[in-house]
Motif scaffolding. Sequence first.
Motif, short mmCIF file in Angstrom:
data_model
loop_
_atom_site.label_atom_id
_atom_site.label_comp_id
_atom_site.label_asym_id
_atom_site.label_seq_id
_atom_site.Cartn_x
_atom_site.Cartn_y
_atom_site.Cartn_z
N MET A 8 0.83 -1.20 0.00
CA MET A 8 0.00 0.00 0.00
C MET A 8 0.88 1.26 0.00
O MET A 8 1.86 1.33 0.73
CB MET A 8 -0.90 0.00 1.24
N ALA A 20 2.06 4.94 0.94
CA ALA A 20 1.95 5.68 2.20
C ALA A 20 0.77 6.66 2.16
O ALA A 20 0.05 6.81 3.16
CB ALA A 20 3.24 6.44 2.45
N TYR A 36 -0.21 1.01 11.28
CA TYR A 36 0.23 1.58 10.00
C TYR A 36 1.10 0.55 9.27
O TYR A 36 0.91 0.28 8.07
CB TYR A 36 1.03 2.87 10.24
N ARG A 45 3.16 12.55 2.85
CA ARG A 45 2.16 11.83 3.65
C ARG A 45 2.77 10.49 4.03
O ARG A 45 3.51 9.91 3.25
CB ARG A 45 0.90 11.56 2.82
N GLY A 46 2.47 10.02 5.22
CA GLY A 46 2.99 8.72 5.60
C GLY A 46 3.02 8.53 7.10
O GLY A 46 2.17 9.06 7.81
N LYS A 47 4.04 7.80 7.55
CA LYS A 47 4.07 7.40 8.95
C LYS A 47 4.66 8.47 9.87
O LYS A 47 4.22 8.65 10.99
CB LYS A 47 4.88 6.12 9.08
N GLY A 48 5.67 9.18 9.37
CA GLY A 48 6.40 10.09 10.25
C GLY A 48 5.91 11.52 10.19
O GLY A 48 4.78 11.80 9.78
N GLU A 54 5.32 15.14 8.90
CA GLU A 54 5.03 15.57 7.54
C GLU A 54 5.90 16.76 7.16
O GLU A 54 6.31 17.54 8.01
CB GLU A 54 3.54 15.92 7.43
N SER A 106 6.07 7.30 -4.15
CA SER A 106 5.35 6.63 -3.06
C SER A 106 6.05 5.36 -2.66
O SER A 106 6.41 4.54 -3.52
CB SER A 106 3.92 6.27 -3.49
N GLY A 107 6.27 5.21 -1.37
CA GLY A 107 6.73 3.95 -0.81
C GLY A 107 5.76 3.55 0.26
O GLY A 107 4.67 4.13 0.37
N THR A 108 6.13 2.60 1.08
CA THR A 108 5.23 2.21 2.16
C THR A 108 5.32 3.17 3.34
O THR A 108 4.36 3.33 4.09
CB THR A 108 5.54 0.79 2.65
N LEU A 109 6.46 3.86 3.48
CA LEU A 109 6.62 4.75 4.63
C LEU A 109 6.29 6.20 4.32
O LEU A 109 5.88 6.95 5.20
CB LEU A 109 8.07 4.68 5.15
N ILE A 110 6.52 6.60 3.07
CA ILE A 110 6.31 8.01 2.74
C ILE A 110 5.90 8.17 1.27
O ILE A 110 6.36 7.42 0.41
CB ILE A 110 7.59 8.84 3.07
N SER A 111 5.03 9.13 1.02
CA SER A 111 4.66 9.55 -0.33
C SER A 111 4.97 11.03 -0.45
O SER A 111 4.79 11.79 0.51
CB SER A 111 3.17 9.36 -0.60
N ILE A 158 3.79 14.24 -2.67
CA ILE A 158 2.67 14.60 -3.53
C ILE A 158 2.80 16.07 -3.94
O ILE A 158 3.07 16.94 -3.10
CB ILE A 158 1.34 14.37 -2.77
N GLU A 165 -4.32 17.72 -7.09
CA GLU A 165 -3.04 17.00 -6.97
C GLU A 165 -2.55 16.62 -8.36
O GLU A 165 -3.35 16.25 -9.23
CB GLU A 165 -3.22 15.76 -6.10
N ARG A 173 7.52 4.51 -7.84
CA ARG A 173 7.09 3.60 -6.78
C ARG A 173 8.30 3.01 -6.09
O ARG A 173 9.18 2.44 -6.74
CB ARG A 173 6.22 2.47 -7.36
N ASP A 197 8.64 0.33 -4.16
CA ASP A 197 8.16 -0.92 -3.58
C ASP A 197 9.34 -1.68 -2.99
O ASP A 197 10.46 -1.61 -3.48
CB ASP A 197 7.49 -1.77 -4.66
#
Lengths: 195, 137
Positions: free
Chosen positions: A1, A3, A184, B45-48, B50, B83-88, B90, B107, B118, B120
């Motif tokens: 997915m 982020a 997450y 956008r992501g886990k950490g 911004e 985009s990765g799993t931890l951060i995008s 945009i 956007e 990507r 991935d």
Amino acid sequence: MRARDNPFRTERILQMRYRLQNVTWAELLTRCEALRYRAALVGLHGSGKTTLLEDLEPRLRERGFDTHFIRLSEEERAFEPGFLKTLCAGLTANDILLFDGAEQLNPLAWRWFQWRTRHAGGLIITTHRTGRLPTLWECRTSPDLLAGIAADLLEVKSETLHERVNVLFRKHHGNLRDALREWYDLASDKTIKLR
Amino acid sequence: MSELKIDISQVRTAFQPGEELMGTASWKLDQPPRAVELRLFWFTRGKGTEDAGMVETVRFDRPASQEMRPFRFKLPDAPYSFSGTLISLIWALELVAEPSKAVARVEIVVAPDGQEVRLDSVPESETGKIAMSWGTR
């Protein structure tokens, strides 16, 4: 997915507001007034103290106060030199200080801070333990609370989440912030079922 | 009533770095706004924590309550949309009317071939192969 699509991304977590339980905002503000606006929001890490303090701010402004948000954390344990002097210079009875992370100050620094801010109309702090100021509200967490927040983020019914909720709640000892951060990671792993 | 709209020429949403982006900004407000501003920026956008970066703003002078104005930006060479799993990361255009704070946002993708990069994760078996190939050289 990606982020940006993760339901547990920071942006969405920050949009979640404090969920008062067994008390209304009006009752909380009445209690705050009774404590002469010098009170503490007490709770463990990840229990929502900061969110509650943020949510108090507009309500105090609605009552005509000028609010000033200040913050210390484990990464920043002391104020910049001169900060307090500037902050305290023009404080009046109409000003309320909202101090997030008051436990970062040692007892002596806390006493000094209280004396310096004595002219302010109020001082609401967040802290991990009781004792610095009378407790206005104790932030508690529960598996049901975590389930409710996760359900809103995932846009599902909370009853469908109990298995994962119980595991994460126990693993993080009730720290909802850490539980949601782990969720997450789980959500970003395509091989793991989201619930 | 407040309506703000950003229309990009040829209804595109994907661009090459360095390319020109043109379009029109339009608004329909109850009263003439004090100012209308169009912003080109990126954000994460992501886990950490911004992050965001403002690249260019266009301020429309003496705006009427209802108007349409053309705009033109030269997109920078970086950063790419990814985009990765931890951060995008945009890219976006945002039209803001003051003092109402009414906002419209579009956007876009800014990356080679107009495709979001990507990030991935590499399957474990492949990382093993890479390590082995390095080891044998």
